[in-house]
Design a protein around this motif. Sequence first.
Motif, PDB file in Angstrom:
ATOM      1  N   ALA A 275      -6.762 -31.176   9.504  1.00  0.00           N
ATOM      2  CA  ALA A 275      -5.379 -31.067  10.425  1.00  0.00           C
ATOM      3  C   ALA A 275      -4.981 -29.533   9.649  1.00  0.00           C
ATOM      4  N   PRO A 276      -4.191 -28.664  10.804  1.00  0.00           N
ATOM      5  CA  PRO A 276      -3.688 -28.213  10.016  1.00  0.00           C
ATOM      6  C   PRO A 276      -1.778 -29.492   9.751  1.00  0.00           C
ATOM      7  N   GLN A 277      -1.778 -28.415   8.170  1.00  0.00           N
ATOM      8  CA  GLN A 277      -0.848 -29.009   7.100  1.00  0.00           C
ATOM      9  C   GLN A 277       0.448 -29.306   8.214  1.00  0.00           C
TER      10      GLN A 277
ATOM     11  N   PRO B  61      -3.153 -42.843  10.880  1.00  0.00           N
ATOM     12  CA  PRO B  61      -3.655 -42.686   9.828  1.00  0.00           C
ATOM     13  C   PRO B  61      -4.492 -41.779   9.858  1.00  0.00           C
ATOM     14  N   HIS B  62      -5.032 -40.413   9.762  1.00  0.00           N
ATOM     15  CA  HIS B  62      -6.038 -39.324   9.577  1.00  0.00           C
ATOM     16  C   HIS B  62      -7.076 -39.455   8.615  1.00  0.00           C
ATOM     17  N   ALA B  63      -8.368 -38.420   9.286  1.00  0.00           N
ATOM     18  CA  ALA B  63      -9.027 -37.764   8.227  1.00  0.00           C
ATOM     19  C   ALA B  63      -9.819 -36.458   8.219  1.00  0.00           C
ATOM     20  N   ASP B  64     -10.574 -35.947   7.106  1.00  0.00           N
ATOM     21  CA  ASP B  64     -11.031 -34.542   7.464  1.00  0.00           C
ATOM     22  C   ASP B  64     -12.732 -35.594   7.744  1.00  0.00           C
ATOM     23  N   ALA B  65     -13.896 -34.505   8.195  1.00  0.00           N
ATOM     24  CA  ALA B  65     -14.480 -34.796   8.435  1.00  0.00           C
ATOM     25  C   ALA B  65     -15.805 -33.171   8.627  1.00  0.00           C
ATOM     26  N   PRO B  66     -16.983 -33.595   8.400  1.00  0.00           N
ATOM     27  CA  PRO B  66     -17.753 -32.562   8.811  1.00  0.00           C
ATOM     28  C   PRO B  66     -18.261 -32.706  10.302  1.00  0.00           C
ATOM     29  N   VAL B  67     -17.683 -31.595  10.849  1.00  0.00           N
ATOM     30  CA  VAL B  67     -18.566 -31.375  12.524  1.00  0.00           C
ATOM     31  C   VAL B  67     -19.933 -31.881  13.035  1.00  0.00           C
ATOM     32  N   ALA B  68     -20.215 -32.619  13.919  1.00  0.00           N
ATOM     33  CA  ALA B  68     -21.021 -32.548  14.637  1.00  0.00           C
ATOM     34  C   ALA B  68     -20.916 -32.277  16.227  1.00  0.00           C
ATOM     35  N   LEU B  69     -20.132 -32.112  16.966  1.00  0.00           N
ATOM     36  CA  LEU B  69     -20.415 -32.239  18.245  1.00  0.00           C
ATOM     37  C   LEU B  69     -19.160 -32.063  18.876  1.00  0.00           C
ATOM     38  N   LEU B  70     -19.011 -30.981  19.685  1.00  0.00           N
ATOM     39  CA  LEU B  70     -18.474 -30.176  19.692  1.00  0.00           C
ATOM     40  C   LEU B  70     -18.116 -30.585  21.532  1.00  0.00           C
ATOM     41  N   VAL B  71     -17.140 -31.174  22.042  1.00  0.00           N
ATOM     42  CA  VAL B  71     -16.827 -32.000  24.022  1.00  0.00           C
ATOM     43  C   VAL B  71     -16.742 -31.137  24.454  1.00  0.00           C
ATOM     44  N   ASP B  72     -16.254 -29.930  25.154  1.00  0.00           N
ATOM     45  CA  ASP B  72     -15.918 -29.560  26.197  1.00  0.00           C
ATOM     46  C   ASP B  72     -15.468 -29.905  28.334  1.00  0.00           C
ATOM     47  N   LEU B  73     -13.943 -30.050  28.223  1.00  0.00           N
ATOM     48  CA  LEU B  73     -13.660 -31.022  28.277  1.00  0.00           C
ATOM     49  C   LEU B  73     -13.135 -30.193  30.108  1.00  0.00           C
ATOM     50  N   PHE B  74     -13.802 -30.593  31.084  1.00  0.00           N
ATOM     51  CA  PHE B  74     -13.415 -30.591  32.585  1.00  0.00           C
ATOM     52  C   PHE B  74     -13.140 -30.888  33.577  1.00  0.00           C
ATOM     53  N   ASP B  75     -12.284 -31.140  34.260  1.00  0.00           N
ATOM     54  CA  ASP B  75     -12.679 -31.604  36.230  1.00  0.00           C
ATOM     55  C   ASP B  75     -13.513 -32.285  35.721  1.00  0.00           C
ATOM     56  N   LYS B  76     -14.846 -31.375  36.501  1.00  0.00           N
ATOM     57  CA  LYS B  76     -16.284 -31.358  36.819  1.00  0.00           C
ATOM     58  C   LYS B  76     -16.885 -31.032  35.958  1.00  0.00           C
ATOM     59  N   VAL B  77     -17.980 -32.067  35.687  1.00  0.00           N
ATOM     60  CA  VAL B  77     -19.339 -31.387  35.035  1.00  0.00           C
ATOM     61  C   VAL B  77     -20.710 -32.005  36.071  1.00  0.00           C
ATOM     62  N   GLU B  78     -21.908 -31.261  35.752  1.00  0.00           N
ATOM     63  CA  GLU B  78     -23.083 -31.087  36.046  1.00  0.00           C
ATOM     64  C   GLU B  78     -23.735 -32.547  36.236  1.00  0.00           C
ATOM     65  N   ARG B  79     -24.579 -33.040  36.710  1.00  0.00           N
ATOM     66  CA  ARG B  79     -25.124 -34.140  37.018  1.00  0.00           C
ATOM     67  C   ARG B  79     -25.671 -34.242  35.508  1.00  0.00           C
TER      68      ARG B  79
END
Length: 143
Positions: A65-67, A84-102
Amino acid sequence: MARSLSSDTLHATTVAIDGRAVLLAGVSGTGKSDLALRLIDRGAILISDDYTLVKRIEGQLIATAPQTIAGCMEVRGIGIVPMPHADAPVALLVDLFDKVERMPAEPLMRAIAGVDIPVVKLAALEASAPIKVELALKMWGAA
């Protein structure tokens, strides 16, 4: 030995699931914080709300997080809530949309600070979205 360091600030709310960071990205109003809150209710830990700093350190992408916003989450209708918060290695990016491919074939990859991260597209406000994030992390999340 010199450490390889590069960083980016992303418009993403990020949580850690089993010690791995999941970036929830999308335009304002797509449900980033809402989905993060539901994941936190299922055991995830907040990394950062709305903006996430990602740093490449020795080939690994670390989310933090930015300070100025560390340990805080904006909960619509309630306000800023300490968490509570933590730092962690990035494993996945989830792009959020209203509708997505089936039936997408497999996740895309996106380079962030020079590290390729798997990307899946989901609709954040679906009731099953937290479960889908957890499934995607199991299937495609970088180790």
